[in-house]
Write an enzyme that holds these catalytic residues in place. Structure first.
Site: not given
Length: 325
Positions: A134-136
């Site tokens: 995921g990005c975070f």
């Protein structure tokens, strides 16, 4: 040439994949699957592609491509793979969260490797199936993993991270509407964001005895793309020693840069870079980590994983420069 298929072709991550793969020297885009836009030009959904690529969306899957990227909503990759069979040689890179956790990595004889190259490069090179982070999770893990590798995470970590509106996906909602988002800021899923599972999993991979808490507050920012994450925790080591440890950890990782200067998101937007800044006061360290949520946080990292899987130089097709103005 690597023949590529993209599933869920109308969203932001698919648009970024197309943009990168168009200029990748070793790939040929075979199909872009979208049931909502089948038969229409790619530029209908991705206006930045107008004049650059003459290709239509399709609702037909070629099961014999070399690699397929799943750009579907979270929880929908399993459903798609249950309904569509690919050839045994087809590699799969899932940009959703269906297979990121160890407990979810096995699916119908396929074993998905968690695709954070800075952590699992050797396994990625030997993998046929990848769960893209995921990005975070990408920004936060890259900030923490050098500390975990040295066993230096011994207290709670406080995390505050702000993402652009593209992080919410292409489907409009109240909190992505311009009149709401503009000149505004808010947090969401405080202390309970879905990326915490994969972050904790990776931290424990390097420091199995870490039992403290990652206290995470995600924010919605008044901008389209990028993640600006700040983290602080207690570490006794000097700043000089910590910088040396971070630089050693990332010395063979071409997309991560470590600095002690102030950094800003324009240094990474539109690129596959992650820049990490370290500052220290007393025994408290401040770690700032910045990425583009759609590139290093999604599609760029997926191409980086593809390069590793096919034995290419991992930077191939990813020499992207930000614009500072």
């Amino acid at each position: 040439m690597i023949n590529v298929g993209i599933i869920g072709g109308s969203g932001y991550t698919a648009g970024e994949l197309i943009r990168i793969l168009m200029f990748h020297p070793n790939t040929k885009l075979d199909f872009v699957y979208s049931t909502t836009n089948a038969g229409r030009p790619l530029s209908v959904a991705h206006h930045d592609l107008m004049g650059d690529i003459e290709m239509n969306f399709t609702d037909t899957v070629n099961p014999n491509v070399n690699v397929v990227f799943l750009c579907l909503g979270h929880g929908k990759s399993i459903q798609f793979l249950e309904q569509n069979q690919f050839a045994s040689h087809t590699k799969i890179i899932d940009l959703g969260n269906d297979f990121r956790l160890t407990k979810d990595k096995e699916f119908k004889g396929k074993s998905f490797v968690y695709g954070l190259p800075e952590l699992n490069k050797t396994n990625i090179k030997n993998a046929n199936y990848i769960a893209n982070p995921g990005c975070f999770a990408t920004a936060i893990q890259l900030a923490l993993l050098p500390l975990a590798a040295e066993g230096l995470l011994n207290s709670d970590v406080h995390i505050n991270a702000t993402t652009g509106s593209t992080g919410a996906g292409v489907s409009p909602s109240e909190t992505t509407h311009f009149s709401w988002r503009s000149n505004n800021m808010s947090h969401y899923k405080a202390f309970d964001h879905q990326h915490l599972g994969e972050i904790n999993q990776s931290v424990n991979q390097l420091q199995a005895d870490y039992a403290n808490e990652l206290i995470f507050v995600p924010n919605r920012g008044d901008f389209a793309r990028g993640i600006f994450a700040t983290l602080y925790t207690t570490v006794e080591e000097s700043l000089e020693n910590l910088v040396a440890k971070y630089e050693a950890f990332y010395k063979d990782q071409p997309f991560v840069t470590v600095t002690t200067t102030n950094i800003n998101m324009k240094q990474v937007v539109q690129t596959n870079k992650c820049i990490i800044s370290l500052m220290k006061k007393g025994n408290r360290i401040l770690i700032t980590s910045i990425i583009d949520n759609l590139v290093k946080g999604a599609s760029g990292q997926a191409v980086q994983n593809m390069n590793l899987m096919f034995g290419l130089e991992e930077t191939t097709g990813l020499h992207l420069k930000p614009s500072g103005f």
